[in-house]
Design a protein around this motif. Sequence first.
Motif, PDB file in Angstrom:
ATOM      1  N   ALA A 281       0.810  -1.210   0.000  1.00 34.14           N
ATOM      2  CA  ALA A 281       0.000   0.000   0.000  1.00 34.14           C
ATOM      3  C   ALA A 281       0.846   1.264   0.000  1.00 34.14           C
ATOM      4  CB  ALA A 281      -0.929   0.006   1.213  1.00 34.14           C
ATOM      5  N   GLY A 282       2.153   1.134   0.295  1.00 37.40           N
ATOM      6  CA  GLY A 282       2.986   2.330   0.307  1.00 37.40           C
ATOM      7  C   GLY A 282       4.456   2.087   0.507  1.00 37.40           C
ATOM      8  N   GLY A 283       4.886   0.814   0.611  1.00 39.20           N
ATOM      9  CA  GLY A 283       6.232   0.515   1.036  1.00 39.20           C
ATOM     10  C   GLY A 283       7.286   0.364  -0.034  1.00 39.20           C
ATOM     11  N   VAL A 284       6.969   0.677  -1.287  1.00 42.86           N
ATOM     12  CA  VAL A 284       7.983   0.639  -2.342  1.00 42.86           C
ATOM     13  C   VAL A 284       8.899   1.846  -2.196  1.00 42.86           C
ATOM     14  CG1 VAL A 284       8.370   0.833  -4.846  1.00 42.86           C
ATOM     15  CG2 VAL A 284       6.576  -0.679  -3.947  1.00 42.86           C
ATOM     16  N   GLY A 285      10.189   1.651  -2.457  1.00 42.17           N
ATOM     17  CA  GLY A 285      11.138   2.755  -2.500  1.00 42.17           C
ATOM     18  C   GLY A 285      11.671   2.937  -3.906  1.00 42.17           C
ATOM     19  N   ALA A 286      11.938   4.170  -4.305  1.00 37.44           N
ATOM     20  CA  ALA A 286      12.417   4.445  -5.663  1.00 37.44           C
ATOM     21  C   ALA A 286      12.968   5.852  -5.730  1.00 37.44           C
ATOM     22  CB  ALA A 286      11.287   4.261  -6.679  1.00 37.44           C
ATOM     23  N   ASP A 287      13.511   6.217  -6.890  1.00 44.34           N
ATOM     24  CA  ASP A 287      13.857   7.608  -7.164  1.00 44.34           C
ATOM     25  C   ASP A 287      12.831   8.174  -8.153  1.00 44.34           C
ATOM     26  OD1 ASP A 287      14.564   6.580  -9.656  1.00 44.34           O
ATOM     27  OD2 ASP A 287      16.695   7.033  -9.460  1.00 44.34           O
ATOM     28  N   GLN A 288      12.929   9.470  -8.423  1.00 42.04           N
ATOM     29  CA  GLN A 288      11.881  10.111  -9.229  1.00 42.04           C
ATOM     30  C   GLN A 288      11.884   9.637 -10.675  1.00 42.04           C
ATOM     31  OE1 GLN A 288      12.035  14.305  -9.886  1.00 42.04           O
ATOM     32  NE2 GLN A 288      14.018  14.268 -10.898  1.00 42.04           N
ATOM     33  N   GLU A 289      13.020   9.271 -11.221  1.00 42.00           N
ATOM     34  CA  GLU A 289      13.058   8.809 -12.610  1.00 42.00           C
ATOM     35  C   GLU A 289      12.298   7.494 -12.753  1.00 42.00           C
ATOM     36  OE1 GLU A 289      13.893   8.243 -16.680  1.00 42.00           O
ATOM     37  OE2 GLU A 289      13.812  10.021 -15.395  1.00 42.00           O
ATOM     38  N   ASP A 290      12.449   6.584 -11.789  1.00 40.30           N
ATOM     39  CA  ASP A 290      11.704   5.327 -11.856  1.00 40.30           C
ATOM     40  C   ASP A 290      10.205   5.557 -11.705  1.00 40.30           C
ATOM     41  OD1 ASP A 290      13.949   3.835 -12.334  1.00 40.30           O
ATOM     42  OD2 ASP A 290      13.727   2.539 -10.579  1.00 40.30           O
ATOM     43  N   VAL A 291       9.818   6.509 -10.842  1.00 39.24           N
ATOM     44  CA  VAL A 291       8.394   6.821 -10.715  1.00 39.24           C
ATOM     45  C   VAL A 291       7.863   7.349 -12.046  1.00 39.24           C
ATOM     46  CG1 VAL A 291       6.663   8.216  -9.516  1.00 39.24           C
ATOM     47  CG2 VAL A 291       8.608   7.295  -8.244  1.00 39.24           C
ATOM     48  N   ARG A 292       8.631   8.186 -12.702  1.00 38.46           N
ATOM     49  CA  ARG A 292       8.235   8.698 -14.021  1.00 38.46           C
ATOM     50  C   ARG A 292       8.050   7.569 -15.019  1.00 38.46           C
ATOM     51  NH1 ARG A 292      10.147   8.367 -19.278  1.00 38.46           N
ATOM     52  NH2 ARG A 292      12.257   8.440 -18.428  1.00 38.46           N
ATOM     53  N   VAL A 293       8.984   6.632 -15.044  1.00 37.76           N
ATOM     54  CA  VAL A 293       8.895   5.508 -15.970  1.00 37.76           C
ATOM     55  C   VAL A 293       7.618   4.706 -15.724  1.00 37.76           C
ATOM     56  CG1 VAL A 293       9.945   3.287 -16.580  1.00 37.76           C
ATOM     57  CG2 VAL A 293      11.379   5.329 -16.373  1.00 37.76           C
ATOM     58  N   PHE A 294       7.317   4.447 -14.441  1.00 41.20           N
ATOM     59  CA  PHE A 294       6.104   3.687 -14.149  1.00 41.20           C
ATOM     60  C   PHE A 294       4.848   4.464 -14.543  1.00 41.20           C
ATOM     61  CE2 PHE A 294       2.438   2.856 -11.470  1.00 41.20           C
ATOM     62  CZ  PHE A 294       2.176   1.548 -11.873  1.00 41.20           C
ATOM     63  N   LEU A 295       4.779   5.750 -14.204  1.00 44.90           N
ATOM     64  CA  LEU A 295       3.589   6.534 -14.535  1.00 44.90           C
ATOM     65  C   LEU A 295       3.350   6.579 -16.042  1.00 44.90           C
ATOM     66  CD1 LEU A 295       3.936   9.484 -12.007  1.00 44.90           C
ATOM     67  CD2 LEU A 295       2.165   7.719 -12.009  1.00 44.90           C
ATOM     68  N   ASP A 296       4.422   6.675 -16.824  1.00 49.79           N
ATOM     69  CA  ASP A 296       4.268   6.639 -18.277  1.00 49.79           C
ATOM     70  C   ASP A 296       3.686   5.305 -18.738  1.00 49.79           C
ATOM     71  OD1 ASP A 296       5.203   9.200 -18.577  1.00 49.79           O
ATOM     72  OD2 ASP A 296       7.210   8.632 -19.271  1.00 49.79           O
ATOM     73  N   ALA A 297       4.169   4.207 -18.149  1.00 48.40           N
ATOM     74  CA  ALA A 297       3.665   2.886 -18.516  1.00 48.40           C
ATOM     75  C   ALA A 297       2.229   2.687 -18.059  1.00 48.40           C
ATOM     76  CB  ALA A 297       4.559   1.801 -17.915  1.00 48.40           C
TER      77      ALA A 297
END
Length: 399
Positions: A281-297
């Motif tokens: 529900a909230g425990g993934v860790g990442a940097d902003q570039e990976d979040v961008r990649v996921f949101l695009d997908a």
Amino acid sequence: MRLAGVLVLGALLLVGCTAGPTPTPSPTPSATPVPDASGCPGGTSSREDLCLADTTIADELSGILHSQFTDAQLNAVIAGVWHDGEPVLVGALGESMTGVPATADMHHLLGNLSTPMFTTVVLQQVEAGELSLDDPLSTWFPDLPAADQVTIDMLLHHTSGYPHYTEIQSFLDRLWANPFQHWEIQDLVDIGVAGGPVFTPGTDWLFSDTNTLILQQVIEKVTGRSAGELLQEDIFDALGMDDSTAAFDANWPSPVLHGYSDERGVWEDVTNWSPTWTYTAGGVGADQEDVRVFLDALGDGSLLSPELHDQQFAPTTAGLGPWTDQQYWAMGFLQLDGWVFLNPGLSGYYGAGGTIPEEGWTMVVYTTPSQGGDQSAPTATDIFRQFTAVVTPEHSLEQ
């Protein structure tokens, strides 16, 4: 309390915590622009302590970021804005720790921007034929309250009626007593379902991370694999998200954005509190570039078949709670006037991330407070909303 809950601002509810191969082909990882000599990604240059494209929009966004950083007395802010995959603004202001500047590549807890990553995993299992959206919860957990009435679809859409466990006092008392403790997922679910649904399942809407943790238990039972393994293989590896982790152990890869909070009555570093209070529900860790990649997908549907992608985005909750055909909770995220959007609020951090596929914009903002700022102010959401007024005036989330 800021544990991956929901934030209600005006008319908008703004959130903020396979046994075999999947039938859909793995998408090609998004290309990351090659940094120039200054360290900025290609197409940008270093100006005003940020990496900015040579556009008026970039300058306007920079002005907003600097003003909000100063006015809200933030300790740090990391922000990224991309158009059609190309960076317009990327960078960070402030400090992670005393004397340690914040940088755009820092890792941190995502909060409920983790949720659509996991709900996508659930839909991949639906696509693989491992379960159906109409399956009742009693198929796997017959002893849970109303298990014969609650379906997988209801858990995904938060229409089960199960309360949000992070708002229950018994949970908060235990968490504050020892934020480093390891939580068993069953203990969290038991807290969330103890009183049963607060309305007849399927008749109303209530944001609740209890739904997501129950889904995690279902998926692990169906596949015989851990949720972290499924996220790693079917989301992170598939998209080339090399700076993401679902280990749920707070051992974030370096460099790390440190967060701070006074919620326990003392100003303290919360960076390495155990994320087992939230899991998928909230425990993934990442940097902003990976979040961008996921949101695009997520926006383009490359992780699912067209049919399931449409179901993931459908206005199923319209007419329930506050939702309409234009603003509603989809399967793991908000749809707000074209924006796919989430805004986690959790101890030490505020976040806001979203994409508007039709316009090609994706934005990610995370902030950490200073001791002199307003600990309750959803600062990342404020920045994101102001950004939308610049990049998509016709789809502005400012009100």
